[in-house]
Write a protein that holds these residues in place. Sequence first.
Motif, PDB file in Angstrom:
ATOM      1  N   ILE A  44       0.887  -1.167   0.000  1.00  0.00           N
ATOM      2  CA  ILE A  44       0.000   0.000   0.000  1.00  0.00           C
ATOM      3  C   ILE A  44       0.925   1.217   0.000  1.00  0.00           C
ATOM      4  O   ILE A  44       1.567   1.519   1.002  1.00  0.00           O
ATOM      5  CB  ILE A  44      -0.914   0.009   1.230  1.00  0.00           C
ATOM      6  CG1 ILE A  44      -1.694  -1.304   1.336  1.00  0.00           C
ATOM      7  CG2 ILE A  44      -1.872   1.196   1.175  1.00  0.00           C
ATOM      8  CD1 ILE A  44      -2.462  -1.450   2.645  1.00  0.00           C
ATOM      9  N   THR A  45       1.010   1.884  -1.144  1.00  0.00           N
ATOM     10  CA  THR A  45       1.963   2.980  -1.308  1.00  0.00           C
ATOM     11  C   THR A  45       1.220   4.302  -1.236  1.00  0.00           C
ATOM     12  O   THR A  45       0.482   4.669  -2.152  1.00  0.00           O
ATOM     13  CB  THR A  45       2.731   2.849  -2.631  1.00  0.00           C
ATOM     14  OG1 THR A  45       3.291   1.533  -2.734  1.00  0.00           O
ATOM     15  CG2 THR A  45       3.849   3.879  -2.714  1.00  0.00           C
ATOM     16  N   VAL A  46       1.412   5.008  -0.120  1.00  0.00           N
ATOM     17  CA  VAL A  46       0.728   6.268   0.166  1.00  0.00           C
ATOM     18  C   VAL A  46       1.711   7.397  -0.144  1.00  0.00           C
ATOM     19  O   VAL A  46       2.740   7.523   0.520  1.00  0.00           O
ATOM     20  CB  VAL A  46       0.290   6.327   1.644  1.00  0.00           C
ATOM     21  CG1 VAL A  46      -0.441   7.628   1.940  1.00  0.00           C
ATOM     22  CG2 VAL A  46      -0.569   5.112   2.003  1.00  0.00           C
ATOM     23  N   VAL A  47       1.402   8.206  -1.140  1.00  0.00           N
ATOM     24  CA  VAL A  47       2.311   9.277  -1.558  1.00  0.00           C
ATOM     25  C   VAL A  47       1.704  10.612  -1.142  1.00  0.00           C
ATOM     26  O   VAL A  47       0.702  11.052  -1.697  1.00  0.00           O
ATOM     27  CB  VAL A  47       2.559   9.251  -3.077  1.00  0.00           C
ATOM     28  CG1 VAL A  47       3.596  10.305  -3.460  1.00  0.00           C
ATOM     29  CG2 VAL A  47       3.022   7.877  -3.525  1.00  0.00           C
ATOM     30  N   THR A  48       2.300  11.243  -0.157  1.00  0.00           N
ATOM     31  CA  THR A  48       1.774  12.512   0.327  1.00  0.00           C
ATOM     32  C   THR A  48       2.296  13.703  -0.474  1.00  0.00           C
ATOM     33  O   THR A  48       1.659  14.750  -0.523  1.00  0.00           O
ATOM     34  CB  THR A  48       2.121  12.711   1.809  1.00  0.00           C
ATOM     35  OG1 THR A  48       3.532  12.644   1.968  1.00  0.00           O
ATOM     36  CG2 THR A  48       1.468  11.627   2.659  1.00  0.00           C
ATOM     37  N   GLU A  49       3.462  13.540  -1.105  1.00  0.00           N
ATOM     38  CA  GLU A  49       4.041  14.636  -1.888  1.00  0.00           C
ATOM     39  C   GLU A  49       4.923  14.028  -2.972  1.00  0.00           C
ATOM     40  O   GLU A  49       5.628  13.046  -2.742  1.00  0.00           O
ATOM     41  CB  GLU A  49       4.863  15.551  -0.986  1.00  0.00           C
ATOM     42  CG  GLU A  49       5.420  16.780  -1.688  1.00  0.00           C
ATOM     43  CD  GLU A  49       6.175  17.711  -0.752  1.00  0.00           C
ATOM     44  OE1 GLU A  49       6.367  18.885  -1.121  1.00  0.00           O
ATOM     45  OE2 GLU A  49       6.576  17.264   0.332  1.00  0.00           O
ATOM     46  N   GLY A  50       4.895  14.634  -4.158  1.00  0.00           N
ATOM     47  CA  GLY A  50       5.716  14.135  -5.251  1.00  0.00           C
ATOM     48  C   GLY A  50       4.982  13.113  -6.090  1.00  0.00           C
ATOM     49  O   GLY A  50       3.778  12.881  -5.937  1.00  0.00           O
ATOM     50  N   LEU A  51       5.733  12.492  -7.011  1.00  0.00           N
ATOM     51  CA  LEU A  51       5.154  11.564  -7.976  1.00  0.00           C
ATOM     52  C   LEU A  51       5.910  10.249  -7.992  1.00  0.00           C
ATOM     53  O   LEU A  51       7.128  10.212  -7.780  1.00  0.00           O
ATOM     54  CB  LEU A  51       5.185  12.168  -9.384  1.00  0.00           C
ATOM     55  CG  LEU A  51       4.274  13.379  -9.631  1.00  0.00           C
ATOM     56  CD1 LEU A  51       4.596  14.005 -10.982  1.00  0.00           C
ATOM     57  CD2 LEU A  51       2.804  12.991  -9.568  1.00  0.00           C
TER      58      LEU A  51
END
Length: 299
Positions: A44-51
Amino acid sequence: MGPDASLKGRNIGQDFTLKDGWRMYHGQQVAGFPAHPHRGFETITVVTEGLVDHSDSMGAAGRYGGGDTQWMTAGKGVQHSEMFPCVYANKPNPLELFQIWLNLPARSKMCEPHFKMLWREEIPKVEVTDDQGRLISIDIIAGGYDGVSAVAPPPESWAYDSSSRIAVWTIKLAPGAEWVLPADEAGLNRILYFYQGVDMSLAGQNIDAEHGIHLASDQPVTLKNGDGEARLVLLQGKPIAEPVVQYGPFVMNTEAEIRQTFQEYQQTQFGGWPWPDHEHTHGHQGRFAKHANGQIEEK
């Protein structure tokens, strides 16, 4: 898509040293994690900032970030890459993400791989205020809070059955905000990671940023934030209560299954790699997902 800077002095292929404010990780030209296999669990990859640029052995691909989450069930085996493209030449390209490994029960370890996007526009957000009007914001990636439930996880996930009590939340507290994390069932694994902020008291105990806190799941706990905005991640779930044998990117129930996994990966490469290189990126297009069946989502 790589950094416009010299790579001299870096341990290319395994660059985990913070040098000049950034790392290459396993990338040779683009920072990130080139093609590698998984079996027996979920990412589960949660990306809060960036791409993040995703490519996998099923032919699926995507670019996601800025609040998006990718939920991938590795099941019986998949290769994927997660690359961190530098899409801006005239300003920084920061990245902040959490990759949570969620085990699969034995009955699901050899299921078909599955790829799902939880776009930021679709992730439920609950906002409440304390007695002084200070804001608390909760993004519900898995589980539920205050009558609001997350988007359904993949069907083979341990999280799919609500009785597993899986919760993945990202939480923001305004400076000085006070909030009570409600109790749940007894016997759950429950961890808060206080990853950004100044300080906080939790049930009256002072906690510094960059610390994880194990909690009793059947007890409510009061969080009182200090100066500055605080950001936390909540991870919770009922134990599967089965043996776990992990070797690198494989998580199975027995040593024999791990040996079998190595043998099958050597023979099949879990479907091979259909992309032109192992650090595949997606140029200058926006956020999207292309599924193995050809379905395309664009954001």
